[in-house]
Design a protein around this motif. Structure first.
Motif, PDB file in Angstrom:
ATOM      1  N   UNK A 292       0.777  -1.230   0.000  1.00  0.00           N
ATOM      2  CA  UNK A 292       0.000   0.000   0.000  1.00  0.00           C
ATOM      3  C   UNK A 292       0.803   1.271   0.000  1.00  0.00           C
ATOM      4  N   UNK A 293       2.117   1.165   0.226  1.00  0.00           N
ATOM      5  CA  UNK A 293       2.945   2.369   0.324  1.00  0.00           C
ATOM      6  C   UNK A 293       3.419   2.890  -1.028  1.00  0.00           C
ATOM      7  N   UNK A 294       3.281   2.079  -2.086  1.00  0.00           N
ATOM      8  CA  UNK A 294       3.830   2.445  -3.379  1.00  0.00           C
ATOM      9  C   UNK A 294       5.264   2.000  -3.564  1.00  0.00           C
ATOM     10  N   UNK A 295       5.839   1.378  -2.528  1.00  0.00           N
ATOM     11  CA  UNK A 295       7.200   0.849  -2.600  1.00  0.00           C
ATOM     12  C   UNK A 295       7.113  -0.607  -3.052  1.00  0.00           C
ATOM     13  N   UNK A 296       7.876  -0.963  -4.069  1.00  0.00           N
ATOM     14  CA  UNK A 296       7.789  -2.309  -4.640  1.00  0.00           C
ATOM     15  C   UNK A 296       8.906  -3.208  -4.133  1.00  0.00           C
ATOM     16  N   UNK A 297       8.600  -4.481  -4.001  1.00  0.00           N
ATOM     17  CA  UNK A 297       9.552  -5.461  -3.466  1.00  0.00           C
ATOM     18  C   UNK A 297      10.168  -6.246  -4.620  1.00  0.00           C
ATOM     19  N   UNK A 298      11.479  -6.440  -4.551  1.00  0.00           N
ATOM     20  CA  UNK A 298      12.184  -7.246  -5.548  1.00  0.00           C
ATOM     21  C   UNK A 298      12.865  -8.417  -4.870  1.00  0.00           C
ATOM     22  N   UNK A 299      12.781  -9.576  -5.511  1.00  0.00           N
ATOM     23  CA  UNK A 299      13.518 -10.752  -5.059  1.00  0.00           C
ATOM     24  C   UNK A 299      15.000 -10.562  -5.371  1.00  0.00           C
ATOM     25  N   UNK A 300      15.827 -11.485  -4.904  1.00  0.00           N
ATOM     26  CA  UNK A 300      17.251 -11.433  -5.163  1.00  0.00           C
ATOM     27  C   UNK A 300      17.641 -12.232  -6.398  1.00  0.00           C
TER      28      UNK A 300
END
Length: 431
Positions: A292-300
């Motif tokens: 919900x923050x607009x920050x996206x998560x990336x795997x390694x």
């Protein structure tokens, strides 16, 4: 009751009650909007490619594509052989293979990070940072750039802090002198342990914006999660959530560092992988903190490279394909690729993921948009997920605009409308 007449209903509460409640919750409403603005709605690259700053060259993007194509020609020259390696169905074999080759020819890298941290072995960092700025500026001018490009600087820890700040300054100054900051610019801050280091990065970017007359907030950055303290702080809180807030709206992503994080927890080298339980725990915390923050998560990434004999290449491809598919199912839509041989299986996994679920997703969204019945009761939140799935497939090249329009009856603008509903819309139809 006659047709057209409205039934009278009775209420017990005065209108002032609702007004008072709304007034009392106004600060909460504002806080929700500030902290949880939702996804930005922009394209998210499916991967980030890391290239050492001393090795980065004008032809790096094209060279990676050519090397990947050469590996395909040598080790899986046709759709059937590539599908056999990865276990693709007969239905997917040809379209996935054709799209992978087309992608490698047209846009082999979606996001490139020139690395001045762990991967950097150069002797003149000033010169390499200035050269990276010049080459990236030229690439955007002549149309050879990846959609996203930037650098990973050194971290904010004391031994390398000044060096990292100087490299970032040289790089950004070089871009400004070459015509300005490109729209696809991405910066990565590694080995973040304390929120105060994120705050320091914010102050640094503010200072650069002021020095160069840029609009406040123009520069954002990714936070790389590589230490246990960035997940769980000494006081037991989720430090990564505090880091997002410390970024003051500038954080664009959380990137999981597979090997540094695993080593921090004492995982032996043979078991350091993105599917280790320690990795799953860290990424789950990152995912919840970022939601919900607009920050996206990336795997390694994986450090098993597709090199050597055909048998070894195939083994490495199967591993990478499986890890990528696993990540996609867990809603990690981006990962790292460290070798040209990884990008054929990156795109194969991504394309298979979107194509195999395409028809079902399109049909469900079409029924929802047309208020038609079906065997699944979909709600606004599900429509958001379905449209987001189709948009991601379009952005990476797994799907075509024409086929999506044909099966859904919707335009891209329609899809974007479903993917970014107003906050209240997600709760109108159900939980």
């Amino acid at each position: 009751m006659g047709q057209g007449q409205q039934e009278k209903v009775a209420t017990s509460l005065a209108g002032a009650v609702s007004e008072e409640i709304s007034a009392s919750l106004a600060p909460v409403d504002a806080e929700l909007e500030r902290r949880y603005p939702g996804d930005p709605g922009t394209r998210q690259p499916v991967h980030t490619v890391y290239v050492p700053g001393d090795a980065f060259a004008a032809d790096t993007v094209r060279s990676w594509g050519d090397q990947a194509l050469a590996l395909l020609d040598e080790h899986a020259p046709d759709a059937a052989s590539f599908a056999a390696v990865l276990g693709l169905s007969d239905e997917l074999a040809e379209p996935v293979h054709a799209r992978v080759r087309a992608k490698l020819e047209r846009e082999p890298i979606e996001d490139l990070r020139v690395d001045f941290e762990d991967g950097y072995k150069g002797r003149d960092e000033d010169a390499d940072a200035a050269r990276a700025a010049r080459l990236i500026a030229e690439a955007y001018r002549n149309g050879t750039a990846a959609p996203y490009m930037g650098i990973r600087m050194k971290c904010m820890e004391a031994p390398v802090r000044d060096r990292g700040i100087r490299t970032l300054d040289i790089f950004l100054t070089g871009l400004m002198e070459a015509g300005g900051l490109p729209d696809g610019l991405v910066l990565t801050l590694p080995k973040v342990t304390y929120p105060e280091q994120v705050t320091a990065m914010v102050r640094l970017l503010e200072a650069f914006e002021k020095a160069r007359g840029l609009e406040p907030g123009r520069l954002g950055f990714e936070i790389q999660i590589e230490t246990s303290q960035s997940i769980l702080a000494a006081d037991g809180t989720a430090a990564v959530a505090r880091m997002i807030q410390a970024a003051e709206g500038r954080a664009t992503g959380l990137h999981y560092g597979t090997f540094d994080y695993s080593a921090c927890l004492g995982v032996s080298a043979a078991y350091q992988a993105s599917d280790h339980p320690a990795a799953d725990h860290a990424k789950a915390i990152m995912q919840v903190a970022a939601a919900g923050t607009g920050v996206r998560v990336s795997d390694g990434s994986t450090n098993v490279l597709p090199v050597g004999t055909t048998e070894k290449v195939h083994d490495a491809w199967r591993l990478h394909y499986g890890l990528t598919r696993r990540a996609l199912a867990r809603a990690y839509y981006q990962g790292w690729d460290m070798h040209p041989g990884h990008i054929p299986t990156r795109y194969a996994a991504v394309f298979a993921f979107y194509r195999e679920g395409f028809e079902q997703a399109a049909a469900r969204l079409a029924r929802y948009a047309n208020h038609a019945g079906g065997d699944v009761m979909d709600e606004p939140a599900t429509a958001k997920a379905l449209s987001g799935y189709l948009l991601r497939g379009l952005d990476c090249g797994a799907l075509d605009t024409a086929e999506v329009a044909r099966l859904t009856g919707l335009t891209r603008a329609d899809l974007e409308g479903f993917a970014a509903p107003r906050r209240g819309d997600l709760t109108i139809s159900g939980a």
